[in-house]
Design a protein around this motif. Structure first.
Motif, mmCIF file in Angstrom:
data_model
loop_
_atom_site.group_PDB
_atom_site.id
_atom_site.type_symbol
_atom_site.label_atom_id
_atom_site.label_comp_id
_atom_site.label_asym_id
_atom_site.label_seq_id
_atom_site.Cartn_x
_atom_site.Cartn_y
_atom_site.Cartn_z
ATOM 1 N N UNK A 91 1.271 -0.772 3.979
ATOM 2 C CA UNK A 91 1.162 -0.614 5.494
ATOM 3 C C UNK A 91 1.592 0.852 5.998
ATOM 4 N N UNK A 92 0.965 1.346 4.673
ATOM 5 C CA UNK A 92 0.621 3.102 5.030
ATOM 6 C C UNK A 92 -0.584 2.926 5.687
ATOM 7 N N UNK A 93 -1.160 1.930 4.833
ATOM 8 C CA UNK A 93 -3.016 2.198 5.435
ATOM 9 C C UNK A 93 -2.875 1.789 7.392
ATOM 10 N N UNK A 94 -2.195 0.611 7.003
ATOM 11 C CA UNK A 94 -1.941 0.333 8.602
ATOM 12 C C UNK A 94 -1.590 1.415 9.606
ATOM 13 N N UNK A 95 -1.056 1.826 9.123
ATOM 14 C CA UNK A 95 -0.155 3.182 10.099
ATOM 15 C C UNK A 95 -1.417 3.818 10.061
ATOM 16 N N UNK A 96 -1.846 4.387 8.992
ATOM 17 C CA UNK A 96 -3.158 5.247 8.909
ATOM 18 C C UNK A 96 -4.207 4.956 10.129
ATOM 19 N N UNK A 97 -4.648 3.499 10.070
ATOM 20 C CA UNK A 97 -5.529 3.213 10.930
ATOM 21 C C UNK A 97 -5.004 2.879 12.356
ATOM 22 N N UNK A 98 -4.031 2.916 12.459
ATOM 23 C CA UNK A 98 -3.448 2.948 13.404
ATOM 24 C C UNK A 98 -3.783 4.106 14.011
ATOM 25 N N UNK A 147 -11.106 9.537 5.340
ATOM 26 C CA UNK A 147 -10.721 9.925 4.542
ATOM 27 C C UNK A 147 -9.346 8.954 3.356
ATOM 28 N N UNK A 148 -8.358 9.460 3.920
ATOM 29 C CA UNK A 148 -7.135 8.467 4.165
ATOM 30 C C UNK A 148 -6.908 7.000 2.612
ATOM 31 N N UNK A 149 -7.429 6.398 4.043
ATOM 32 C CA UNK A 149 -7.754 4.186 3.268
ATOM 33 C C UNK A 149 -8.363 4.859 2.149
ATOM 34 N N UNK A 150 -9.683 5.343 2.351
ATOM 35 C CA UNK A 150 -10.362 4.971 0.567
ATOM 36 C C UNK A 150 -9.831 5.967 -0.398
ATOM 37 N N UNK A 151 -8.892 7.341 -0.578
ATOM 38 C CA UNK A 151 -8.177 7.804 -1.339
ATOM 39 C C UNK A 151 -7.080 6.389 -1.691
ATOM 40 N N UNK A 152 -6.327 6.200 -0.694
ATOM 41 C CA UNK A 152 -5.232 4.491 -0.961
ATOM 42 C C UNK A 152 -5.925 3.225 -1.699
ATOM 43 N N UNK A 153 -7.591 3.148 -1.567
ATOM 44 C CA UNK A 153 -8.055 1.831 -1.562
ATOM 45 C C UNK A 153 -8.459 2.269 -3.408
ATOM 46 N N UNK A 154 -8.555 3.325 -3.838
ATOM 47 C CA UNK A 154 -8.860 3.883 -4.623
ATOM 48 C C UNK A 154 -7.895 4.397 -6.124
ATOM 49 N N UNK A 155 -6.569 4.094 -5.472
ATOM 50 C CA UNK A 155 -5.480 4.561 -5.669
ATOM 51 C C UNK A 155 -4.737 3.403 -6.564
ATOM 52 N N UNK A 156 -5.470 2.548 -7.626
ATOM 53 C CA UNK A 156 -4.326 1.421 -7.768
ATOM 54 C C UNK A 156 -3.088 1.420 -8.342
ATOM 55 N N UNK A 163 6.435 4.079 -1.453
ATOM 56 C CA UNK A 163 7.053 3.077 -0.172
ATOM 57 C C UNK A 163 5.798 3.856 0.407
ATOM 58 N N UNK A 164 5.780 2.950 2.155
ATOM 59 C CA UNK A 164 5.329 3.448 2.935
ATOM 60 C C UNK A 164 5.424 4.441 3.170
ATOM 61 N N UNK A 165 7.059 5.043 3.618
ATOM 62 C CA UNK A 165 7.307 6.312 4.443
ATOM 63 C C UNK A 165 6.311 7.437 3.133
ATOM 64 N N UNK A 166 6.516 7.157 2.142
ATOM 65 C CA UNK A 166 6.307 8.409 0.835
ATOM 66 C C UNK A 166 4.287 8.723 1.545
ATOM 67 N N UNK A 167 4.403 7.004 1.563
ATOM 68 C CA UNK A 167 2.399 7.300 1.824
ATOM 69 C C UNK A 167 2.215 8.721 3.264
ATOM 70 N N UNK A 168 2.591 8.218 3.997
ATOM 71 C CA UNK A 168 2.818 8.264 5.366
ATOM 72 C C UNK A 168 3.280 10.411 5.683
ATOM 73 N N UNK A 169 4.244 10.314 4.820
ATOM 74 C CA UNK A 169 5.486 11.694 4.616
ATOM 75 C C UNK A 169 3.774 12.918 4.063
ATOM 76 N N UNK A 170 2.699 11.898 2.852
ATOM 77 C CA UNK A 170 1.570 12.829 2.365
ATOM 78 C C UNK A 170 0.793 13.273 3.182
ATOM 79 N N UNK A 171 0.094 12.284 4.005
ATOM 80 C CA UNK A 171 -0.624 12.108 4.778
ATOM 81 C C UNK A 171 -0.492 13.052 5.835
ATOM 82 N N UNK A 172 1.042 13.115 5.926
ATOM 83 C CA UNK A 172 1.051 13.997 7.614
ATOM 84 C C UNK A 172 1.416 15.192 6.818
ATOM 85 N N UNK A 173 1.099 16.122 5.864
ATOM 86 C CA UNK A 173 1.299 17.068 5.330
ATOM 87 C C UNK A 173 -0.242 17.456 4.984
#
Length: 198
Positions: A91-98, A147-156, A163-173
């Motif tokens: 859901x974090x990736x979905x938000x970024x693609x949006x 860049x971010x979706x690739x980072x998320x895909x690699x970070x297994x 949480x998706x909120x943490x991912x989105x927060x880090x994305x905005x930072x």
């Protein structure tokens, strides 16, 4: 034939489409950013504009492949492994693609037409200070968001752990840091624009 279209192979096909979309989109988006930055002080010829327009179509192709494969992943998980839908990274990736999609709309509606209007001149002379800042903002969002979706895909290790909120927060930072750096570069370009006019 049944083996070819087995559940496992279907997932592999979706994953291939997803990775191909990322590779095409990111590669062409970054190529576009570098090309525009490199030629901002140079005359925009018809050929350069056609190159930009051509590459931008591949960016949208990559984005389309991301949406199709991403939705297919969600359907696949829903039908066969619904527990994977609990992975907040999806859901974090979905938000970024949006965000990428909205940003792509502004590229198509604002940036590309501005470049077309600059044919025979330079972007530096054609664009206002405000428009240079818009181009900078859109380019920064594009750079970070691809860049971010690739980072998320690699970070297994992030699977089922954040949480998706943490991912989105880090994305905005990360986006804010990139925006600050891009803004400094834009200010240097704007100052050179003023010097040129003098």
């Amino acid at each position: 034939m049944d083996d070819l279209f087995s559940i496992l192979n279907l997932k592999c096909i979706i994953k291939f489409m997803h990775l191909a979309g990322l590779a095409i989109g990111l590669g062409c988006a970054w190529m576009l950013d570098v090309f525009i930055l490199k030629h901002i002080k140079k005359e925009i010829t018809k050929e350069k504009y056609q190159t930009i327009e051509f590459v931008s179509k591949f960016v949208f192709t990559g984005l389309g492949m991301l949406w199709i494969s991403g939705l297919l992943f969600i359907i696949h998980y829903y039908l066969y492994t619904p527990e994977n839908l609990m992975n907040q990274k999806i859901w974090g990736k979905l938000f970024i693609v949006l965000i990428l999609t909205v940003n792509g709309y502004f590229v198509h509606k604002l940036i590309i037409p501005k470049i077309k209007n600059s044919i025979g001149s330079t972007l530096l002379n054609t664009l206002t200070v405000y428009e240079i800042m818009i181009v900078t903002a859109v380019g920064t969002i594009s750079f970070v968001s691809w860049l971010f979706p690739i980072v998320l895909g690699v970070a297994k290790t992030l699977n089922f752990t954040v949480s998706a909120i943490d991912i989105i927060a880090f994305y905005f930072v990360f986006l804010v840091v990139a925006a600050i750096i891009a803004n400094i570069m834009a200010q240097i370009i704007i100052k050179s624009k003023v010097v040129v006019r003098k």
